[in-house]
Write an enzyme that holds these catalytic residues in place. Structure first.
Site, PDB file in Angstrom:
ATOM      1  CG  ASP A   1      19.982  19.766  18.490  1.00 25.57           C
ATOM      2  OD1 ASP A   1      18.825  19.347  18.728  1.00 25.57           O
ATOM      3  OD2 ASP A   1      20.849  19.035  17.993  1.00 25.57           O
TER       4      ASP A   1
HETATM    5  C1  BGC Z   1      18.889  16.176  17.881  1.00 27.43           C
HETATM    6  C2  BGC Z   1      18.272  16.893  16.706  1.00 27.43           C
HETATM    7  C3  BGC Z   1      16.759  16.781  16.755  1.00 27.43           C
HETATM    8  C4  BGC Z   1      16.257  17.299  18.079  1.00 27.43           C
HETATM    9  C5  BGC Z   1      14.755  17.263  18.222  1.00 27.43           C
HETATM   10  C6  BGC Z   1      18.219  16.547  19.193  1.00 27.43           C
HETATM   11  O1  BGC Z   1      18.642  15.737  20.232  1.00 27.43           O
HETATM   12  O2  BGC Z   1      20.270  16.464  17.925  1.00 27.43           O
HETATM   13  O3  BGC Z   1      18.785  16.362  15.525  1.00 27.43           O
HETATM   14  O4  BGC Z   1      16.191  17.469  15.688  1.00 27.43           O
HETATM   15  O5  BGC Z   1      16.819  16.521  19.110  1.00 27.43           O
HETATM   16  O6  BGC Z   1      14.281  15.988  18.385  1.00 27.43           O
END
Ligand code: BGC
Length: 715
Positions: free
Chosen positions: A257
């Site tokens: 993530d």
């Molecule tokens: C979120 C994810 C997301 C990623 C990319 C993160 O802050 O937890 O769900 O896919 O950002 O945008």
């Protein structure tokens, strides 16, 4: 040697680490051109993946830098969070789950994939599969709600929809199951906080949707940000390498993530980026999203012998394999070359409206306040969300053009061109200002019916949107109470349309309003879909996929609880209950009214003695005793009465739907394969135990309304 092996053999360490790095392009959604630094990195082959980029031209421009400008010409993998649509927005996932229509879930993912692929994209960070039983946590809006079985069905439908028949085809996206795993039970519903759940709950509740995604061939998995019982998921060797890769044979890409590898330092398991990168690599994380820990930390880790080149190569191989499966080596520009036809776009809006209408949950409808009577001449449509097109898209609006979303006001004006629709917002969603309340309330005087559109703003759910209180924000309660009081004085009915990314705890409102629709955030066609239901063009059919608590203090409240040794008994003080409120939620999982009135009878199962290899056939008769045609949804639950391990009071095993005209009766047929009645025994391995299993069928998880019979499991 294959193309991929040849490339790996030719790559420098810096180029390898580039393939293991994903960086935001800087476009976000419509922002500025990619940062110069990333442009250079793409050209020198040290950046292989991007996120947050929109528009085929831009995507191709970057792709060209990689393919034509870099030494090895490896195409970029470019992804975006396409959570509930790309340019055309469908209902937020929790709302769409409420439609209990797996085919619709797959169709909207397919449409989103086609639209995003036409924009040049090749990957989405979806579906989100975190079971959520705590409405304080804002991210419940992105996922399946409270039940793991439902999460499994959602996983299958979404992976099928996004990935289509073959990833190679130019209208597909690589899906990414996230957030692996057990992100939902963050401490006290507080975003990014630690998680502490039992091994049994992990395996029974939080892992099954991921197992279903893997079995459906999901291309990627994203570990959650969170700490699970002392081990941040980004470094969880036992779950990433063990459960995911070894036990379930997942050979796709694990992408961290956003900055999760860097955050290992805050978690307190790594002292610096070298350690953080080492731990993540050891756990099997292939792509470092946004921490730049692999590029900055792994060269030192290799030097120190902490990470081997073979481990890095294995990760690079998985990333290149995904690019190959996506057809990017054969034609890096395949996505985004053929513009969509206007007919495809129009059809997508039609689907968006249809699914949105079916995602609405009618929580209350006293005195048949809905549908609005035909021939009304004046309706007051008030509240901060009545004329708020941008809010309709909800969180994760992707590339949706908020100006193209349909508000409730616009939808009702489209549907009722001959009706005078009065409007005033009254209050803002969140503010201390109350001066406009009175004039808005006074619109009730001139109207024959009153529709109040209230709730959360779109950005009050989703990521980083935990709430400790779940009432209407701002001054909305004052406004709603004033409008309800005025309408009551005038003898007029009040319909509340509630916008929310989670169940709101508003018992006072449910008590006083005549009708309440949970409209969640329904996407581009929200207003038209809401008008369809308000006017009776469509009978509401949505069912809540998460219980609506009576009080925040009840959370978590869910139907799959385990039995107590002292079940609640109002006449026995020393039993499991509250002194101040009932145990059950205000509305259980599965609750939702329609414009029909259904009764269920004649539940029968066969065979009544079942071996592990057999299927239990369940039939129930459904009659529409109402005055309008409608679709009813019935749920099938089981309960293993006596087992070596206590079993939840109800376990969801299926649901079925039937559309009936007034007075008509039909039969719903459901099946459960006996292997599904296995559970993890004392030793945490699956067991099939002979004995009685109760079978329940009904319109929701409300135990008082379930028909019951039982079968005997035999060895
Ligand atoms: C979120 C994810 C997301 C990623 C990319 C993160 O802050 O937890 O769900 O896919 O950002 O945008």
């Amino acid at each position: 040697m294959s193309r991929i092996e040849k490339l790996i053999a030719a790559m420098t360490l810096a180029e390898k680490l580039g393939q293991l790095t994903m960086t935001a392009s800087g476009y976000a959604v419509t922002g500025p051109v990619i940062a110069g630094d990333s442009t250079e990195s793409i050209k020198d082959g040290t950046l292989g993946n991007l996120l947050n980029m929109v528009g085929a031209d831009h995507v191709h421009e970057m792709q060209r830098l990689a393919v034509e400008g870099s030494r090895l010409g490896i195409p970029l993998l470019i992804g975006l969070d396409i959570i509930h649509g790309h340019r055309t927005l469908f209902p937020v996932p929790l709302a769409e789950v409420a439609s209990f229509d797996p085919e619709a879930w797959a169709v909207t993912a397919r449409e989103a994939a086609m639209e995003a692929a036409a924009d040049g994209l090749a990957m989405t960070f979806a579906p989100m599969l975190d079971v959520s039983r705590d409405p304080r946590w804002g991210r419940g809006v992105e996922g399946p709600g409270e039940d793991p079985w439902l999460g499994m069905r959602l996983a299958e439908a979404k992976v099928r929809g996004f990935q289509g028949a073959s990833l190679n085809s130019p209208d597909t996206l690589a899906a990414c199951a996230k957030h692996f795993c057990a992100y939902g039970p963050v401490t006290a519903g507080r975003e990014y906080a630690a998680v502490d759940v039992s091994e049994r709950t992990l395996h029974e509740v939080h892992l099954p949707p991921f197992a279903a995604a893997i079995a459906s061939g999901v291309a990627a998995v994203m570990p959650s940000f969170t700490d699970l019982c002392g081990i941040p998921m980004t470094v969880h060797v036992r779950l990433l390498r063990g459960w995911l890769r070894e036990k379930h044979g997942f050979d796709g890409v694990i992408v961290s993530d956003y900055n999760a590898i860097g955050e290992l330092i805050n978690h307190g398991v790594a002292a610096d980026l070298v350690e953080a990168a080492t731990l993540a690599m050891k756990a099997g994380v292939d792509i470092d999203m946004m921490a730049d820990a692999y590029r900055r930390g792994l060269p030192t880790a290799v030097e120190r012998g902490l990470v081997t080149m073979a481990e890095i190569d294995a990760a690079v191989r998985r990333v290149l394999t995904l690019k190959e499966r996506l057809g990017l080596f054969d034609d890096p520009y395949r996505r985004g070359t053929t513009p969509e036809t206007p007919a495809a776009i129009t059809n997508r809006r039609r689907i968006a409206r249809d699914v949105a209408a079916r995602s609405i949950v009618m929580l209350k409808n006293d005195g048949e306040a809905l549908p609005l009577p035909a021939g009304l001449r004046t309706i007051a449509v008030t509240g901060p969300l009545a004329n708020a097109p941008a809010e309709m898209g909800g969180p994760w609006g992707a590339a949706g053009n908020t100006q193209e979303h349909v508000s409730v006001l616009a939808g009702l004006r489209n549907a009722l061109p001959n009706c005078d629709i009065l409007h005033a917002a009254g209050v803002a969603t969140e503010s201390t200002e109350t001066a406009e309340i009175q004039p808005a309330v006074e619109l009730c005087d001139r109207a024959e019916a009153v529709v109040l559109c209230v709730g959360e703003a779109a950005n009050m759910s989703g990521e980083a949107a935990s709430r400790a209180g779940l009432d209407l924000p701002g001054q909305q309660r004052i406004f709603v109470e004033a409008a309800l009081a005025r309408a009551k004085e005038l003898g007029k009915k009040v319909v509340v349309v509630l916008f929310c990314g989670r169940p709101l705890v508003v018992p006072w409102l449910f008590d006083k309003a005549d009708a309440v629709l949970a409209a969640w955030f329904l996407g581009s066609e929200a207003g038209n879909a809401i008008a369809d239901v308000l006017t009776g063009r469509v009978s509401p059919g949505g069912r809540t996929p998460i219980a609506w608590p009576r009080a925040v203090g009840q959370i978590p409240v869910f139907f799959g609880e385990r039995p107590s040794g002292r079940p609640a008994n109002p006449t026995d003080h020393f039993t499991s209950k509250y002194l101040d409120i009932p145990n059950d939620p205000l509305f259980p999982f599965g609750h939702g009214l329609t414009y029909g009135r259904f009764t269920l009878s004649n539940l029968r199962v066969s065979p009544d003695r079942v071996t592990e290899r057999e299927t239990i056939e369940v039939h129930v008769d459904v009659k529409n005793e109402g005055t309008r045609a409608a679709q009813e949804t019935v749920f099938l639950f089981t309960h293993d009465r006596v087992a070596s391990v206590t079993r939840p009071l109800l376990e969801l095993r299926g649901f079925g739907k039937i559309t009936l005209k007034p007075g008509d009766t039909g039969t719903v047929h459901l099946r459960v394969h006996a292997t599904e009645l296995r559970f993890l025994g004392v030793e945490m391995t699956p067991v099939f135990e002979p004995g009685e299993v109760e079978i329940f069928v009904g319109p929701s998880a409300d135990r008082t309304r379930l028909l019951k019979t039982s079968v005997q499991l035999v060895g």
